[in-house]
Design an enzyme around this catalytic site. Structure first.
Site, PDB file in Angstrom:
ATOM      1  CE  LYS A  31      -3.294  -1.091  -0.761  1.00  0.00           C
ATOM      2  NZ  LYS A  31      -3.512  -1.759  -2.095  1.00  0.00           N
ATOM      3  CB  THR A  35      -0.086  -0.360  -8.512  1.00  0.00           C
ATOM      4  OG1 THR A  35      -0.403  -1.294  -7.488  1.00  0.00           O
ATOM      5  CG2 THR A  35      -0.683  -0.800  -9.823  1.00  0.00           C
ATOM      6  CE  LYS A  89       3.043  -6.329  -5.907  1.00  0.00           C
ATOM      7  NZ  LYS A  89       1.597  -6.193  -6.211  1.00  0.00           N
ATOM      8  CG  HIS A  91       4.567  -6.288  -1.041  1.00  0.00           C
ATOM      9  ND1 HIS A  91       4.734  -4.986  -1.448  1.00  0.00           N
ATOM     10  CD2 HIS A  91       3.344  -6.666  -1.504  1.00  0.00           C
ATOM     11  CE1 HIS A  91       3.660  -4.610  -2.135  1.00  0.00           C
ATOM     12  NE2 HIS A  91       2.814  -5.606  -2.190  1.00  0.00           N
ATOM     13  CB  SER A 121      -3.896   2.387   1.894  1.00  0.00           C
ATOM     14  OG  SER A 121      -3.983   1.858   0.605  1.00  0.00           O
ATOM     15  CG  PHE A 125      -5.210  -4.298  -0.321  1.00  0.00           C
ATOM     16  CD1 PHE A 125      -5.624  -4.274  -1.650  1.00  0.00           C
ATOM     17  CD2 PHE A 125      -4.256  -5.232   0.048  1.00  0.00           C
ATOM     18  CE1 PHE A 125      -5.095  -5.158  -2.589  1.00  0.00           C
ATOM     19  CE2 PHE A 125      -3.722  -6.121  -0.870  1.00  0.00           C
ATOM     20  CZ  PHE A 125      -4.141  -6.083  -2.190  1.00  0.00           C
ATOM     21  CB  SER A 211      -2.187  11.435 -13.453  1.00  0.00           C
ATOM     22  OG  SER A 211      -3.262  10.937 -14.240  1.00  0.00           O
ATOM     23  CG  PHE A 212      -5.385   8.714  -8.199  1.00  0.00           C
ATOM     24  CD1 PHE A 212      -5.017   7.548  -7.537  1.00  0.00           C
ATOM     25  CD2 PHE A 212      -6.719   9.096  -8.164  1.00  0.00           C
ATOM     26  CE1 PHE A 212      -5.955   6.780  -6.849  1.00  0.00           C
ATOM     27  CE2 PHE A 212      -7.662   8.332  -7.475  1.00  0.00           C
ATOM     28  CZ  PHE A 212      -7.279   7.171  -6.819  1.00  0.00           C
ATOM     29  NE  ARG A 240      -8.213   3.715   0.407  1.00  0.00           N
ATOM     30  CZ  ARG A 240      -8.287   4.725   1.269  1.00  0.00           C
ATOM     31  NH1 ARG A 240      -9.440   5.115   1.733  1.00  0.00           N
ATOM     32  NH2 ARG A 240      -7.191   5.347   1.683  1.00  0.00           N
ATOM     33  CE  LYS A 241     -11.217   8.701   0.825  1.00  0.00           C
ATOM     34  NZ  LYS A 241     -11.364   9.343   2.142  1.00  0.00           N
TER      35      LYS A 241
HETATM   36  P1  A3P Z   1      -5.077   4.593  -1.220  1.00  0.00           P
HETATM   37  O1  A3P Z   1      -5.716   3.313  -0.762  1.00  0.00           O
HETATM   38  O2  A3P Z   1      -4.647   5.455  -0.074  1.00  0.00           O
HETATM   39  O3  A3P Z   1      -5.885   5.332  -2.219  1.00  0.00           O
HETATM   40  P2  A3P Z   1      -0.051  -0.405  -3.696  1.00  0.00           P
HETATM   41  O4  A3P Z   1       0.033  -0.328  -5.176  1.00  0.00           O
HETATM   42  O5  A3P Z   1       1.287  -0.455  -3.019  1.00  0.00           O
HETATM   43  O6  A3P Z   1      -0.975  -1.476  -3.253  1.00  0.00           O
HETATM   44  O7  A3P Z   1      -0.638   0.989  -3.177  1.00  0.00           O
HETATM   45  C1  A3P Z   1      -1.979   1.344  -3.426  1.00  0.00           C
HETATM   46  C2  A3P Z   1      -2.154   2.772  -2.995  1.00  0.00           C
HETATM   47  O8  A3P Z   1      -1.487   3.633  -3.931  1.00  0.00           O
HETATM   48  C3  A3P Z   1      -3.620   3.197  -2.982  1.00  0.00           C
HETATM   49  O9  A3P Z   1      -3.709   4.198  -1.964  1.00  0.00           O
HETATM   50  C4  A3P Z   1      -3.748   3.773  -4.384  1.00  0.00           C
HETATM   51  O10 A3P Z   1      -4.856   4.628  -4.546  1.00  0.00           O
HETATM   52  C5  A3P Z   1      -2.429   4.533  -4.489  1.00  0.00           C
HETATM   53  N1  A3P Z   1      -2.058   4.846  -5.881  1.00  0.00           N
HETATM   54  C6  A3P Z   1      -1.981   3.996  -6.919  1.00  0.00           C
HETATM   55  N2  A3P Z   1      -1.662   4.664  -8.044  1.00  0.00           N
HETATM   56  C7  A3P Z   1      -1.552   5.963  -7.705  1.00  0.00           C
HETATM   57  C8  A3P Z   1      -1.243   7.163  -8.429  1.00  0.00           C
HETATM   58  N3  A3P Z   1      -1.033   7.163  -9.745  1.00  0.00           N
HETATM   59  N4  A3P Z   1      -1.216   8.330  -7.749  1.00  0.00           N
HETATM   60  C9  A3P Z   1      -1.434   8.359  -6.414  1.00  0.00           C
HETATM   61  N5  A3P Z   1      -1.719   7.258  -5.670  1.00  0.00           N
HETATM   62  C10 A3P Z   1      -1.785   6.073  -6.308  1.00  0.00           C
END
Ligand code: A3P
Length: 276
Positions: A31, A35, A89, A91, A121, A125, A211-212, A240-241
């Site tokens: 988290k 990704t 990838k 963890h 987060s 998840f 971008s998100f 998510r956010k």
């Molecule tokens: P949130 O749950 O706080 O929204 P991972 O890929 O390590 O599982 O992390 C997922 C988190 O990264 C989620 O956070 C996800 O929304 C956020 N995320 C993924 N892509 C993103 C992006 N392009 N910009 C900002 N946050 C991103």
């Protein structure tokens, strides 16, 4: 370290995994923007063909080393089949990284995110990614997180272990909050670390594609191609956010005070600092 049962059963294959010198390893605590950085690195590697990255899901383009779920190809098997240069990838905490990554002097990109936003987060998840055990209430989950009784163990030892390693190994240590603040600046660091030379326009194009909003809308980055029996986006979307400071909407005052005490104790021996 707590880990999902099927992952543990596949551990032998992880331990004996053969890294290659031209692999690039992406390492994070869950988290923390895994990704996001995977998508960025894959776009950089596919330079001039950024649109091509939309042709396969991110988990196919960047296999997850320790992934193992019944009736699906494991991360190690998927990686063995993949042509070089591979992006991988993981963890895993620094202590558990398979030996061949060190033997082959593999370059590593680490992304860290502040502990409180990771907790929130991760809680969402745990609910949407069905392979996880029932997280309980938010209060119960936060206690498990503080005690390190969540998949991949404690956040603190993960970020600290890799931070120490970054002082002596070829590790680019990035922060999620820095990526949010200035994505093109952070992409340029990654480009340089990968030994590439990209035009300003290409870097900006990659920033726009990662971008998100763009990733949330892209089915190959947002995990919506995964069956809903594995990830249920109606419980909580994977994308998510994507902000910094969402913990303020989730932590009670008492939880925050308790967490701050734990945090000060855990991080006192480390010169890492986070923005939250
Ligand atoms: P949130 O749950 O706080 O929204 P991972 O890929 O390590 O599982 O992390 C997922 C988190 O990264 C989620 O956070 C996800 O929304 C956020 N995320 C993924 N892509 C993103 C992006 N392009 N910009 C900002 N946050 C991103």
């Amino acid at each position: 370290m707590p880990i999902l049962g099927p992952f543990a059963e596949n551990w032998e294959n992880v331990e004996k995994f053969q890294a290659r010198p031209d692999d690039l390893l992406i390492c994070t605590y869950p988290k923390s923007g895994t990704t996001w950085i995977c998508e960025i690195v894959d776009q950089i590697l596919a330079v001039n063909n950024a649109e091509g990255c939309k042709n396969a899901a991110i988990f196919e383009r960047v296999p997850f080393l320790e992934y193992a779920v019944p009736n699906m190809i494991s991360g190690t098997a998927a990686l063995d089949q993949r042509a070089s240069p591979r992006i991988i990838k993981t963890h895993l905490p620094v202590e558990l990284l398979p030996k061949s990554f060190w033997d082959n002097k593999v370059k590593i990109i680490y992304v860290a995110r502040n502990a409180k936003d990771v907790a929130v987060s991760y809680y969402h998840f745990y609910q949407m990614a069905i392979v996880h055990p029932e997280p309980g209430t938010w209060d119960e989950f936060l206690d498990s997180y503080i005690e390190g009784k969540v998949c991949f163990g404690p956040w603190s030892t993960h970020v600290k272990g890799w931070w120490q390693m970054a002082k002596k190994w070829d590790v680019l240590y990035l922060f999620y909050e820095d990526m949010l603040e200035d994505l093109t600046r952070e992409i340029r660091k990654v480009v340089k670390f990968m030994g590439k030379d990209l035009s300003k326009e290409l870097v900006e194009k990659i920033a726009s594609l990662t971008s998100f909003k763009a990733m949330k809308e892209n089915k190959n980055s947002n995990y919506t191609t995964v069956p809903s029996s594995v990830m249920d986006h109606s419980i909580s979307p994977f994308m998510r956010k994507g902000v910094c400071g969402d913990w303020k909407n989730q932590f009670s005052v008492a939880q925050n005070e308790k967490f701050d005490k734990y945090y000060q104790r855990e991080m006192a021996d480390c010169d890492l600092s986070f923005r939250s």
